[in-house]
Structures are given as structure tokens and as C-alpha cells.
Design a protein around this motif. Structure first.
Motif, PDB file in Angstrom:
ATOM      1  N   ASP A 175     -41.153 -39.030   1.786  1.00 42.13           N
ATOM      2  CA  ASP A 175     -40.537 -40.121   1.014  1.00 42.13           C
ATOM      3  C   ASP A 175     -41.323 -40.381  -0.253  1.00 42.13           C
ATOM      4  OD1 ASP A 175     -38.620 -40.355   2.899  1.00 42.13           O
ATOM      5  OD2 ASP A 175     -39.554 -42.027   3.967  1.00 42.13           O
ATOM      6  N   LYS A 176     -42.650 -40.391  -0.107  1.00 39.75           N
ATOM      7  CA  LYS A 176     -43.496 -40.689  -1.269  1.00 39.75           C
ATOM      8  C   LYS A 176     -43.367 -39.592  -2.320  1.00 39.75           C
ATOM      9  CE  LYS A 176     -47.151 -43.370   0.925  1.00 39.75           C
ATOM     10  NZ  LYS A 176     -48.532 -43.310   1.352  1.00 39.75           N
ATOM     11  N   SER A 192     -40.973 -37.439  -2.734  1.00 40.05           N
ATOM     12  CA  SER A 192     -39.636 -37.422  -3.331  1.00 40.05           C
ATOM     13  C   SER A 192     -39.498 -38.478  -4.415  1.00 40.05           C
ATOM     14  CB  SER A 192     -38.572 -37.675  -2.258  1.00 40.05           C
ATOM     15  OG  SER A 192     -38.707 -36.751  -1.229  1.00 40.05           O
ATOM     16  N   CYS A 193     -40.274 -39.558  -4.253  1.00 37.97           N
ATOM     17  CA  CYS A 193     -40.174 -40.662  -5.226  1.00 37.97           C
ATOM     18  C   CYS A 193     -40.979 -40.406  -6.495  1.00 37.97           C
ATOM     19  CB  CYS A 193     -40.683 -41.953  -4.597  1.00 37.97           C
ATOM     20  SG  CYS A 193     -39.567 -42.582  -3.392  1.00 37.97           S
ATOM     21  N   THR A 221     -31.765 -36.904   5.754  1.00 40.39           N
ATOM     22  CA  THR A 221     -32.418 -37.259   4.500  1.00 40.39           C
ATOM     23  C   THR A 221     -32.047 -36.318   3.360  1.00 40.39           C
ATOM     24  OG1 THR A 221     -34.307 -35.974   5.171  1.00 40.39           O
ATOM     25  CG2 THR A 221     -34.450 -38.354   5.507  1.00 40.39           C
ATOM     26  N   ASN A 222     -31.585 -35.145   3.686  1.00 47.18           N
ATOM     27  CA  ASN A 222     -31.336 -34.224   2.595  1.00 47.18           C
ATOM     28  C   ASN A 222     -30.218 -33.250   2.919  1.00 47.18           C
ATOM     29  OD1 ASN A 222     -31.742 -31.829   0.853  1.00 47.18           O
ATOM     30  ND2 ASN A 222     -33.374 -33.130   0.067  1.00 47.18           N
ATOM     31  N   SER A 265     -43.184 -37.428   7.327  1.00 41.67           N
ATOM     32  CA  SER A 265     -41.967 -38.118   6.921  1.00 41.67           C
ATOM     33  C   SER A 265     -42.284 -39.148   5.831  1.00 41.67           C
ATOM     34  CB  SER A 265     -41.362 -38.789   8.152  1.00 41.67           C
ATOM     35  OG  SER A 265     -40.280 -39.568   7.788  1.00 41.67           O
TER      36      SER A 265
END
Ligand SMILES: Nc1nc2c(ncn2[C@@H]2O[C@H](COP(=O)(O)OP(=O)(O)OP(=O)(O)O)[C@@H](O)[C@H]2O)c(=O)[nH]1
Length: 796
Positions: A775-776, A778-779, A129-130, A771
Motif C-alpha cells: 500500500d505504501k 503504491s502510494c 487490490t489489483n 501488504s
């Protein structure tokens, strides 16, 4: 004229997108129109205001109004985006705190720390993911925030040498620090207060600019320098909705709730205090914003901006103002420069100073209305900015505004719209504040959460892998150990039964053999004793009889000892067998049973017989018919002496019954004589045999009647059972111990399986949660203008 509201060059900075052209600015100052609903999206056809169809409003005015409207709309949209980001971050901070709190809670399992060489497969998720996660893994540093750097003295302690519990405690401390930091971040993100410092050259129109932003005549405006101190304009709601000013002699000590730290100044005296009084270091002006909450600058619920009007810069004040501008709580520095004078020496000095701290300065080129050659003015001012603050120059479209603050309508209740350039300035200023706040408050919170969630992910993944491995290991061990355990249980039931059987049959055999041996010994007892005993002669026959009786008793005791010896031998053979049965299944151990103490009670029961006179005569003679007469004679003769008259008569009567009455009468005298002599001889000669026979018989009868042999057999069996039982108990105890130890181990392994399963489930859920949350988070846009990308409006 064309104006593009979309970004012509993508930029990370919030403000670059809605750039208005820097040249060809319309000169119309304000537009009289009804105020539109700024929440409605703008379309070209929608830019129609009441009265716009009449001939009194020109097309140009209409377009200007639409532009003003669009700027305000954009500002509102940016504000909403920022607020949305704030709310989302606040929710996520709570969720991350929940995870940290939960990780800190004492579980049945302890949280492992994987910093001591993490399983590479465990970080796949993060690696994928990164990129920074990959970097992190390559550097063999699995954690950004949860890194445990244990320092004892000057040396860094090796984590691998610490106890699991110590590491768990360190991790707990780290999580506590994270929780504390998250709490601070929450406070920072939730904090809506913001400060904008308005500074600039003397008489450049700073106060007029502040008033224009507030849409009311609050600060004194004069042609001659009038602002003597820093005046912070805050919303009256921060002062219990009272409009008043606080004159503060010592800024450090100011406390609104402590009236001794300031002087209350009524609003009507404000002009006078600002322009004439010099005893205050600062003035806090609590004022109501004339506009609706949504448009309000001082109090709109998203970012409540406090405007700080400062004294004009001169050689004395430039340093103080630069220090003031460097304060962390100053989100934005607005530099007001007069379009007529451009930058003065003091202004240049301030900008050069401030550029070190605040790289981007919001520059308002005021009094633009009084400039005739506007393009030239712009060129010259921008050139100066390029030299003074290159970063600001690079974003000049957003950061440099040519306006006329003095022309903004400040009439209370006025419905006039601002000039588009001022509306744009206001929008850009708000956006700049939001951008700076995003940078200083939202972005750190977001970055911190992203890093922490990655760490939690690595931690969870590593713990999950370890738990799964441990669970599999323990389950496998349990499974492998099961046959051995079942075998032990089976043995307990079977081996002990077998041991009992062997012991019992051995005891029975010992009893049987003992009885047989003793019976044999008893049957031969006469032979052994009589042979050994010397006959002392008829005169001592009484003594002989006594000795014989004793000797038989002693012989029997000897025989019992012999049989006991044999029983012990048999018993020790049985013990060896039992021991071997035990060692065969339980491993080698010392034999505990011993036959040494067997049959050593010292309470020997002997068989004793008494000697009687009758034991010396045995009249039952087998085949000596001739001896009958002699017997009678002897009986009479001897009977007279030895047995007395009664016995003599009895003997004679016995003989007469054998020979008949006639013969008896004829032979009576000679026969009696001969018989008496023979009888006497016989009795004397048979006395030793009679004693032997009768005493042996008597002894055997006594042995039989007392069940002596059986009793001895039973005793030996009983004694042997006792020693067998000792060995049996040992086997049983060892067996039980083995079973208990096995059960304990199995219980421990079952507990490991249980806790590792619990740990596995827990960390799987933490991993999923972190996880999803990552995602949340990061958004969450920390560039508030992102959502406006699609809002591309072109106007002709
Ligand atoms: N023509 C024109 N004059 C303006 C404008 N803005 C301010 N002025 C005039 O400029 C003068 C100074 O304005 P202030 O707002 O007092 O200036 P200042 O920077 O606050 O002054 P000090 O705080 O004393 O340094 C006043 O006479 C205002 O009327 C403008 O946009 N156009």
C-alpha cells in the motif's frame, strides 16, 4: 492577461500542468527586485516586493515578478516532491530487502513454493487490490518476479518433480537475485547525478543558454562558432571543490583521480581551450554554482545536473552528437534553435535521429528578443517541431520555450529576477529532468517493488494456508491417536501384570500337581516294583534286596519323568494362553516360548537306599499270637546261627516276658524246640515279605527325609516360570516397541504442529508487512507534480 497555473487537461506527464500561455508573452527581460523567500506559498496579496508600492515599479512589472517567483516556487515544490518520493522509495527498498533477507534466513520450516497449482482462495487479497493480479491468476502464473523457471539443458524442468529442498534452494537463489536487484535500484534511486545535453545549430546560443542556467559567464559566447568539443559542466564539489577543467583526450579512460588520463586547465584559459584547442575529445569543467544550494542546478542535493555544452551541429558533427545524445546517462536533451534561423538541415537531421531514442526533446527557441513578429515566429517554429518530433509538439506548452538566454543577467551577486518565461523554462527543464528520472529510476524501482511485494504476498498466503492446513492435520492426527496411545500405556501396566499373574498361578499349579502326582507315585512305589521283580529264592535274597532298592529308585525316576511330561503339557497350555493375551492386543506374531528345553538338565537326583541285614527280618508281627513261641524258638535257633549268642538271649528274654517264668521253666525245652523249628520256618518264609516291607518303608522314609517330592515340584515350577518369562518378555518387548514407535510418531506430529504454527505466525506477519508495504509503495508518487494539483493560482 490571465495565467492559469493549474492543469487544464489531466495528463500522466509531469510537465503538462503548470503550462504558461504560449502566446502574448511579456517582453520585459529582467526585473529588479529583492529576492523573495521561495519556500513561502504564493498568494495574490503576497506578491508584493520591497519597493513595489513605489511608483517606480509598474503593475505589469509586479505581475511579471510574481510569475517568475511562482515558477521558481513550483520548481522548488516539484523538487521537494521528487525528493520525498526518493526518500520514501529508499526506505521501502530497505524494508523489502529486510523481508527478502528474512525469507532467505534458515527457519525451522522450509518455505513452500506454490507455483504448482495455487489455492485460489489464497490470492484473494491480491486479486482484490489489483487487476493485473487477477490477470496473473487467470493465466495461472502466480508470480511476476519469484517465478522459478527451472531449465535443465533445453527442457524446462517440471517443478513438481523436484524435491522440496531443491525448490527451497531455487527460491533462495531467486531471493538473492531480488536482493541484488533491489540493491542496484537503491543505488539508482539514491544517485542524484543527472546529465543534460545542450545541443543545437551553430551559433544558436547554446553557450549563452548554459551560462544563463548557471547564472555566470562560464562558457565562451561569440558571434562566430566557438565551441569545439563537448564541455561538461559539473559541480566543483565533485573535484574536491577545486574549480578547474580537465581536457580529456580519451573519454573512455578518464579517471579524475588519475591525472595521466587528462590535462588540467585553469579556468582563465577555458575560453581559449574551448575555442582553439582541438586535441581533446571532451572537457570536464568543475565549477561552483553561484546560487544557493536550494536554487542550484549543479548541486542542490536532490538532482545535481551536469550541463553538457556541445559543438554546433553541422554535417560533420550531427552524427557524433546524436550518438552522444543516445547515451543512457543523458536524462534530457535540450535543443537550442535560433528564433532568427529556425531549424537548419543539420538540426532537422539531429531531431529526426534523436526522436528514435528520446521521444521528447526539450526545445529552446533562443534569441527571441530579436524577433519582431513573435506570433508568426512561434507558429512557424511550432509547425516545424510538429513535423520533426510529434511527441514534443504534443507537449509543446512544456517542452518548447521561446526565450532570450543572452538577456539573462549574469552579473555576480545580481539580485535581478529572470524574465518569467526564462524562469518558467528553468522550472520546466528541472521538472522534465525530474520526470525523466522518475521514469528511468523511481518508476522501475516502484514497479519492481510492487510486483515483488505481490509475489511475497502470494507466497506468504500460500505458505500460511499450507501451514494452517498442516497444523490442523497434525493436531487432528495427534488427537485421533491419543486413545490408542493411552490404551498402550494402560496395557503396559495391565497386560504385563495379568501375564505375570497367569504365569505365576500356572507355575504354582504345576508345582502343586507335580507334588500330588509324585506323592501318589511314591505311595504306590512298593506295589509297582515288587510286582515287577522276580524273587530268586532265599539263597539269593540279598541280591533280591539290592535289586528292589535299585528298582524303586528307577521307578521313582520314571514317575518324575511322567510328572515332568505332564508339567510340560500344563506349561505349554499356559504359554498358549499368554501368547493369545499378547496377540489380542499387539496383533499376530510367532510364539517364542517353548517347553522343549524345560526340565532337561540331565542332572537327575535319584533316591538311593542301602540294604542292611536288618532289612531281612521284620519281628513286629501283627496278630499271630501263636507264632510267639515259635518266634522265640526260631529266634533262638536261628539267632544262634544267624545273629549270634547275644541275639538268642535277647529273643528268649522276650518270650519269657510273654509267658511267665514258671511256665517257661516247664516248657522251656519242648517249647524251645518247637519254637525254634517254627521260628526257623517263619523266618525263612517271611524273609521276602520282610525285605519288601522294610526296603519300601526305608525308601519312602528316604524320599520323605530328603524332601525329594517337594524339591521336584519346586524344580518344575521354576522351569515353567523360566519359559513363561520368555513369553512375558516377548509381550513386554513388543508392547514397549509399539509404545516407543507411537511416541516417536507423536513426537514427529507434535514437531509438525509446532513448526507449522511457527510457519503460520511467521507468514501471517510477512503477509501483513508486505501488504502494508505494498500500500505504501503504491502510494509513492512517481509523477512528481501530483502534489501540486491543489496549487491552483490564477493571476489577472
Ligand atoms: N540577441 C540575442 N543574441 C544572443 C542571445 N543569445 C546568444 N546571443 C548571441 O548569439 C551569438 C552566439 O552565441 P553562442 O552562445 O556563442 O552560440 P553557440 O550556439 O554556443 O555557438 P557555437 O557553440 O559556436 O555553435 C553570440 O553573439 C551571442 O551574443 C539572445 O538571447 N539574444
Amino acid at each position: 492577461m490571465t495565467e492559469s497555473y493549474s492543469s487544464s487537461r489531466p495528463s500522466s506527464r509531469l510537465m503538462r500542468r503548470n503550462s504558461a500561455p504560449t502566446v502574448d508573452m511579456p517582453t520585459a527581460a529582467t526585473l529588479t527586485t529583492e529576492e523573495p523567500d521561495f519556500n513561502q506559498p504564493l498568494s495574490r496579496s503576497a506578491v508584493m516586493y520591497p519597493g513595489s508600492t513605489t511608483s517606480t515599479i509598474s503593475n505589469a512589472s509586479n505581475i511579471l515578478a510574481a510569475r517568475t517567483h511562482q515558477h521558481r516556487l513550483n520548481a522548488a515544490q516539484e523538487q521537494r516532491t521528487y525528493q520525498d518520493s526518493c526518500n520514501r522509495l529508499l526506505t521501502h527498498i530497505s524494508s523489502v530487502m529486510g523481508i527478502c533477507d528474512d525469507l532467505k534466513t534458515k527457519h525451522n520450516f522450509s518455505v513452500r513454493y506454490p507455483g504448482l497449482g495455487i489455492n485460489s482462495s489464497s490470492s484473494n487479497h491480491w486479486r482484490s487490490t489489483n487487476n493485473s493480479a487477477t490477470q496473473q491468476q487467470q493465466n495461472n502464473k502466480p508470480f511476476n518476479i519469484l517465478d522459478l523457471d527451472v531449465k535443465i539443458g533445453h527442457a524446462t524442468q517440471d517443478l513438481s518433480k523436484l524435491e522440496t529442498q531443491s525448490i527451497a534452494n531455487l527460491l533462495d537463489d531467486k531471493l538473492s537475485q531480488c536482493l541484488h536487484h533491489l540493491d542496484n535500484l537503491r543505488i539508482r534511486v539514491a544517485d542524484t547525478s543527472s546529465k543534460v545535453l545542450v545541443t543545437g545549430d551553430l551559433n544558436s546560443g547554446k553557450s549563452a543558454f548554459v551560462n544563463a542556467l548557471l547564472k555566470r559567464e562560464l562558457m565562451p559566447v561569440d558571434q562566430q562558432p566557438c565551441t569545439n568539443m563537448f564541455c561538461e559542466v559539473l559541480d566543483a564539489s565533485l573535484n574536491d571543490c577545486f574549480e578547474e577543467a580537465h581536457g580529456i583526450p580519451d573519454v573512455e579512460k578518464y579517471n579524475r583521480l588519475d591525472r595521466t588520463t587528462y590535462h588540467v586547465i585553469e579556468m582563465r584559459h577555458l575560453d581559449k581551450v574551448i575555442t582553439e584547442v582541438s586535441e581533446y575529445k571532451m572537457l570536464k569543467v568543475y565549477a561552483r554554482d553561484a546560487r544557493k544550494t536550494q536554487d542550484s542546478l549543479l548541486h542542490n542535493g536532490v538532482v545535481d545536473i551536469a550541463l553538457i555544452d556541445s559543438p554546433g551541429l553541422n554535417t560533420d558533427s550531427v552524427k557524433t552528437t546524436a550518438v552522444f545524445a543516445r547515451q543512457e546517462e543523458i536524462d534530457v536533451v535540450v535543443f537550442v534553435v535560433s528564433a532568427e534561423n529556425h531549424f537548419t538541415l543539420s538540426g532537422k537531421e539531429f531531431l529526426l535521429n534523436a526522436a528514435n531514442e528520446k521521444t521528447h526533446i526539450f526545445i529552446v527557441v533562443n534569441r527571441f528578443d530579436s524577433i519582431r513578429d513573435k506570433d508568426r515566429c512561434k507558429r512557424l517554429v511550432l509547425e516545424q517541431i510538429r513535423q520533426l518530433s510529434p511527441a514534443t509538439y504534443a507537449d509543446a506548452d512544456d517542452l518548447v520555450h521561446f526565450v532570450s538566454a543572452g538577456t539573462v543577467d549574469l552579473e555576480p551577486g545580481s539580485r535581478k529576477l529572470d524574465a518569467p518565461e526564462f524562469a518558467r523554462l528553468e522550472q520546466r527543464l528541472r521538472a522534465f529532468v525530474l520526470e525523466n528520472r522518475s521514469k528511468s529510476k523511481l518508476l522501475p524501482a516502484k514497479n519492481y517493488m510492487v510486483n515483488l511485494l505481490k509475489d511475497i504476498g502470494v507466497l506468504s498466503e500460500a505458505n500460511r494456508t499450507a501451514a494452517a492446513e498442516e497444523c490442523a492435520r497434525a493436531s487432528h492426527a495427534l488427537e485421533e491417536d491419543l486413545p490408542a496411545y493411552q490404551n498402550l500405556l494402560y496395557l503396559r501396566d495391565r497386560l504385563l501384570g495379568r501375564i505375570e499373574k497367569v504365569a505365576e498361578s500356572s507355575a504354582t499349579m504345576i508345582q502343586k500337581h507335580s507334588v500330588v502326582r509324585l506323592n501318589t507315585a511314591v505311595s504306590e512305589i512298593g506295589k509297582k516294583t515288587v510286582e515287577q521283580l522276580e524273587y530268586p529264592g532265599i539263597l539269593l535274597i540279598w541280591q533280591y534286596a539290592q535289586d528292589l532298592a535299585d528298582s524303586m529308585s528307577q521307578q521313582l525316576l520314571k514317575d518324575v519323568r511322567q510328572v515332568e511330561l505332564q508339567a510340560r503339557h500344563e506349561a505349554s497350555e499356559c504359554i498358549a494362553e499368554l501368547h493369545q493375551m499378547g496377540t489380542e492386543h499387539l496383533g499376530d506374531y510367532d510364539c517364542v516360548a517353548s517347553v522343549k528345553g524345560m526340565c532337561h538338565k540331565g542332572r537327575d537326583r535319584t533316591v538311593q537306599i542301602s540294604v542292611d541285614a536288618t532289612d531281612f527280618f521284620d519281628l513286629v508281627v501283627d496278630d499271630k499270637v501263636t507264632g510267639c513261641a515259635l518266634s522265640v524258638g526260631a529266634a533262638v535257633a536261628l539267632g544262634g546261627r544267624v545273629m549270634g549268642v547275644k541275639d538268642v538271649v535277647s529273643n528268649l528274654w522276650s518270650m519269657s516276658s510273654v509267658m511267665g517264668t514258671q511256665n517257661m521253666r516247664r516248657l522251656i525245652v519242648p517249647v524251645l524246640s518247637i519254637a525254634s523249628a517254627g521260628f526257623l520256618l517263619y523266618v525263612v518264609s517271611d524273609m521276602r515279605s520282610a525285605v519288601n516291607r522294610k526296603l519300601v518303608k526305608k525308601f519312602k522314609t528316604a524320599v520323605r527325609e530328603t524332601s525329594y517330592v517337594d524339591a521336584q515340584g519346586r524344580r518344575m515350577a521354576r522351569e515353567s516360570r523360566k519359559v513363561f518369562r520368555v513369553e512375558g518378555w516377548e509381550v513386554q518387548a513388543r508392547l514397549q516397541k509399539s509404545i516407543e514407535s507411537k511416541e516417536r510418531k507423536r513426537e514427529e506430529m507434535s514437531a509438525i504442529v509446532h513448526t507449522s504454527q511457527e510457519s503460520l505466525e511467521y507468514f501471517t506477519s510477512v503477509l501483513e508487512k508486505s501488504s502494508m508495504l505494498l500500500d505504501k509503495v503504491s502510494c509513492v508518487p512517481t509523477d512528481a507534480a501530483t502534489s501540486l494539483h491543489g496549487n491552483k493560482i490564477e493571476m489577472h
